[in-house]
Design an enzyme around this catalytic site. Structure first.
Site, mmCIF file in Angstrom:
data_model
loop_
_atom_site.group_PDB
_atom_site.id
_atom_site.type_symbol
_atom_site.label_atom_id
_atom_site.label_comp_id
_atom_site.label_asym_id
_atom_site.label_seq_id
_atom_site.Cartn_x
_atom_site.Cartn_y
_atom_site.Cartn_z
ATOM 1 N N GLY A 137 0.780 -1.239 0.000
ATOM 2 C CA GLY A 137 0.000 0.000 0.000
ATOM 3 C C GLY A 137 0.807 1.282 0.000
ATOM 4 C CB SER A 138 4.220 2.281 -1.018
ATOM 5 O OG SER A 138 4.321 1.956 -2.378
ATOM 6 C CG ASP A 198 -1.418 -4.163 -16.708
ATOM 7 O OD1 ASP A 198 -2.059 -3.682 -15.765
ATOM 8 O OD2 ASP A 198 -0.625 -5.112 -16.571
ATOM 9 C CG HIS A 235 1.612 -1.908 -15.407
ATOM 10 N ND1 HIS A 235 1.411 -3.174 -14.881
ATOM 11 C CD2 HIS A 235 2.570 -2.038 -16.355
ATOM 12 C CE1 HIS A 235 2.216 -4.022 -15.503
ATOM 13 N NE2 HIS A 235 2.918 -3.363 -16.405
ATOM 14 C CB ILE A 277 -8.181 -9.596 -14.103
ATOM 15 C CG1 ILE A 277 -6.865 -10.370 -14.190
ATOM 16 C CG2 ILE A 277 -8.550 -8.911 -15.405
ATOM 17 C CD1 ILE A 277 -5.700 -9.592 -14.620
ATOM 18 C CD GLU A 298 4.573 2.291 -9.177
ATOM 19 O OE1 GLU A 298 3.535 2.037 -8.541
ATOM 20 O OE2 GLU A 298 5.407 1.416 -9.481
HETATM 21 C C1 GRF Z 1 3.210 -0.939 -7.663
HETATM 22 O O1 GRF Z 1 4.462 -1.138 -8.262
HETATM 23 C C2 GRF Z 1 2.135 -0.773 -8.694
HETATM 24 O O2 GRF Z 1 2.596 -0.160 -9.861
HETATM 25 C C3 GRF Z 1 1.752 -2.195 -9.006
HETATM 26 O O3 GRF Z 1 1.816 -2.849 -7.771
HETATM 27 C C4 GRF Z 1 2.724 -2.176 -6.912
HETATM 28 C C5 GRF Z 1 1.967 -1.825 -5.683
HETATM 29 O O4 GRF Z 1 2.784 -1.258 -4.689
HETATM 30 N N1 GRF Z 1 0.441 -2.229 -9.613
HETATM 31 P P1 GRF Z 1 2.123 -0.667 -3.367
HETATM 32 O O5 GRF Z 1 1.239 -1.756 -2.766
HETATM 33 O O6 GRF Z 1 1.319 0.532 -3.760
HETATM 34 O O7 GRF Z 1 3.281 -0.332 -2.485
#
Ligand code: GRF
Length: 222
Positions: A16-17, A149, A113, A96, A178
């Protein structure tokens, strides 16, 4: 002008970052949104702890059950509706999206993604980028459709792939971006600035930017 905060529902399966980055952006006053609920298909997902810590309802919805995927998604949709969610944000959600979710929130589901789509969809993304010898990778925020995706691209950030990179170092470099790009894309939606035309997402009144910018990897001689 004070915009009504956009009610978000975040679906997450893991650490959940990205959820945290969104919560932090909201707390800082830079994103006019409110995370109304976090839903996970994993009972012990750290994303649920982050939600609780932020005072956000954290709901585990078990995917296993007699009714299959449709029944599971109906239960997820019910939770999202109960909390008045208007935009669903997938943040490390490892399933999905099926027809129940897509039909309940048409054009209102975002995903992030860790590659420059349409390159390298699916899993083991950094490995794919390294094995392919790509000079750049990055992340993509896109609308979710029925594919994996494949939905219209909203925002991307580019990072270099370095010769010394491992999957982990590349993933970490991408993840830092991200955390900047996801809140940004949500802000554009919240401000009503996104318009989808076929595969293209047009941004109304984009900030002026140079149209002649490129980064080259390996760098050109200065
Ligand atoms: C991220 O790299 C996101 O792009 C992918 O899954 C990962 C999730 O990371 N879909 P977090 O749980 O948000 O830390």
């Amino acid at each position: 002008m004070t915009a009504r905060p956009l009610p978000l529902g975040v679906l997450a399966s893991g650490r959940g970052s990205n959820l945290q980055a969104i919560l932090d952006e909201i707390a800082s006053g830079r994103l006019a949104a409110a995370v109304k609920v976090v839903v996970s298909d994993v009972a012990e997902a750290f994303a649920l702890d982050r939600a609780r810590r932020a005072g956000v309802p954290a709901v585990f919805v078990a995917a296993q059950g007699s009714g299959g995927k449709a029944d599971y998604e109906k239960r997820v949709v019910a939770v999202l509706r109960e909390h008045g969610v208007e935009l669903v944000v997938l943040a490390g959600y490892m399933r999905i999206c099926g027809s129940e979710l897509l039909a309940a929130f048409p054009g209102r589901i975002f995903n992030i993604h860790p590659s420059l789509l349409p390159a390298f969809p699916g899993l083991h993304v950094q490995r794919q980028a390294l094995e392919h010898g790509a000079r750049f990778s990055g992340c993509t925020v896109h609308f979710v459709d029925a594919g994996v995706d494949t939905g219209p691209i909203i925002a991307q950030a580019v990072v270099p792939v370095l010769d010394a990179d491992s999957e982990d170092t590349l993933a970490a470099r991408i993840l830092r971006q991200e955390h900047r790009v996801y809140p940004h894309a949500i802000r554009l939606f919240a401000e009503g600035r996104l318009r989808v035309e076929g595969r293209r997402v047009l941004v109304d009144a984009p900030a002026p930017g140079a149209d002649d910018v490129a980064i080259v990897q390996p760098p050109l001689p200065s």
